[in-house]
Write a protein that holds these residues in place. Sequence first.
Motif, short mmCIF file in Angstrom:
data_model
loop_
_atom_site.label_atom_id
_atom_site.label_comp_id
_atom_site.label_asym_id
_atom_site.label_seq_id
_atom_site.Cartn_x
_atom_site.Cartn_y
_atom_site.Cartn_z
N MET A 158 4.07 5.68 -5.55
CA MET A 158 4.04 5.77 -7.02
C MET A 158 2.99 6.77 -7.50
O MET A 158 3.25 7.53 -8.43
CB MET A 158 3.76 4.39 -7.62
CG MET A 158 4.94 3.46 -7.57
SD MET A 158 4.70 1.92 -8.47
CE MET A 158 3.62 1.03 -7.35
N ILE A 159 1.84 6.79 -6.85
CA ILE A 159 0.79 7.75 -7.23
C ILE A 159 1.28 9.17 -6.98
O ILE A 159 1.09 10.06 -7.81
CB ILE A 159 -0.51 7.45 -6.46
CG1 ILE A 159 -1.13 6.15 -6.96
CG2 ILE A 159 -1.50 8.61 -6.58
CD1 ILE A 159 -2.28 5.64 -6.11
N LEU A 160 1.92 9.39 -5.83
CA LEU A 160 2.45 10.73 -5.54
C LEU A 160 3.53 11.13 -6.52
O LEU A 160 3.61 12.30 -6.93
CB LEU A 160 2.99 10.77 -4.11
CG LEU A 160 1.95 10.70 -2.99
CD1 LEU A 160 2.63 10.62 -1.63
CD2 LEU A 160 1.01 11.89 -3.05
N ALA A 161 4.38 10.20 -6.92
CA ALA A 161 5.45 10.51 -7.87
C ALA A 161 4.87 10.88 -9.23
O ALA A 161 5.34 11.82 -9.88
CB ALA A 161 6.40 9.33 -8.00
N VAL A 162 3.83 10.16 -9.66
CA VAL A 162 3.20 10.48 -10.95
C VAL A 162 2.46 11.80 -10.87
O VAL A 162 2.52 12.62 -11.79
CB VAL A 162 2.24 9.33 -11.37
CG1 VAL A 162 1.37 9.74 -12.54
CG2 VAL A 162 3.04 8.10 -11.69
N ARG A 163 1.80 12.04 -9.75
CA ARG A 163 1.05 13.28 -9.57
C ARG A 163 1.96 14.50 -9.55
O ARG A 163 1.62 15.56 -10.06
CB ARG A 163 0.24 13.23 -8.29
CG ARG A 163 -0.72 14.40 -8.14
CD ARG A 163 -1.30 14.44 -6.78
NE ARG A 163 -0.23 14.83 -5.86
CZ ARG A 163 -0.40 15.04 -4.59
NH1 ARG A 163 -1.57 14.85 -4.05
NH2 ARG A 163 0.60 15.41 -3.82
N MET A 218 0.83 -1.21 0.00
CA MET A 218 0.00 0.00 0.00
C MET A 218 0.86 1.26 0.00
O MET A 218 0.59 2.20 -0.75
CB MET A 218 -0.94 0.00 1.20
CG MET A 218 -2.09 -0.96 1.06
SD MET A 218 -3.34 -0.80 2.34
CE MET A 218 -2.45 -1.32 3.79
N ALA A 219 1.90 1.28 0.81
CA ALA A 219 2.78 2.46 0.86
C ALA A 219 3.51 2.64 -0.46
O ALA A 219 3.69 3.78 -0.92
CB ALA A 219 3.77 2.33 2.01
N SER A 220 3.91 1.56 -1.11
CA SER A 220 4.59 1.66 -2.41
C SER A 220 3.66 2.20 -3.48
O SER A 220 4.07 3.02 -4.30
CB SER A 220 5.12 0.29 -2.83
OG SER A 220 6.09 -0.17 -1.95
N VAL A 221 2.42 1.75 -3.47
CA VAL A 221 1.45 2.24 -4.45
C VAL A 221 1.17 3.72 -4.22
O VAL A 221 1.10 4.50 -5.17
CB VAL A 221 0.15 1.40 -4.40
CG1 VAL A 221 -0.98 2.04 -5.18
CG2 VAL A 221 0.42 -0.01 -4.89
N ILE A 222 1.03 4.12 -2.97
CA ILE A 222 0.81 5.54 -2.67
C ILE A 222 2.00 6.37 -3.11
O ILE A 222 1.84 7.46 -3.69
CB ILE A 222 0.51 5.73 -1.16
CG1 ILE A 222 -0.85 5.14 -0.83
CG2 ILE A 222 0.58 7.20 -0.77
CD1 ILE A 222 -1.15 5.05 0.65
#
Length: 126
Positions: A100-105, A94-98
């Motif tokens: 990745m989302i923050l990095a893309v955002r 979950m932390a890794s997915v979050i």
Amino acid sequence: MTASAGWVALLIAEFLQPDSVVQFIRPVAVFLFALFTPGWAVTGCLPLQSLVERLVAAVAFSFSSVLIVSVGFTIAHNGSMNLRLATLAALTTMASVIAMILAVRDTPSSDARAVTRAGTSTEVIR
């Protein structure tokens, strides 16, 4: 890679036989995962400046998450090590997915122009 590390450690702990020739891999894989990976995933969500900060925070967050998960399972009277590893693996994923989302955002889109000021922050101008 970080998101799958916990699941790999869980598979090693579950399916590698204790009387196997390579039995030393089991505790090493679990210890390395629990010592470092959950915290490394969490620090991906934080705006840390240097690698040293991220490494120290990763170990601290990992120890904290292992303690919290262990205390929770102890209070629930559940001694299963595999469930504890699965919980840590899920938290790490979950932390890794979050992260990745923050990095893309936070990445400027192709129709925007990024302006860097003093090398510290990036501001997007549309």
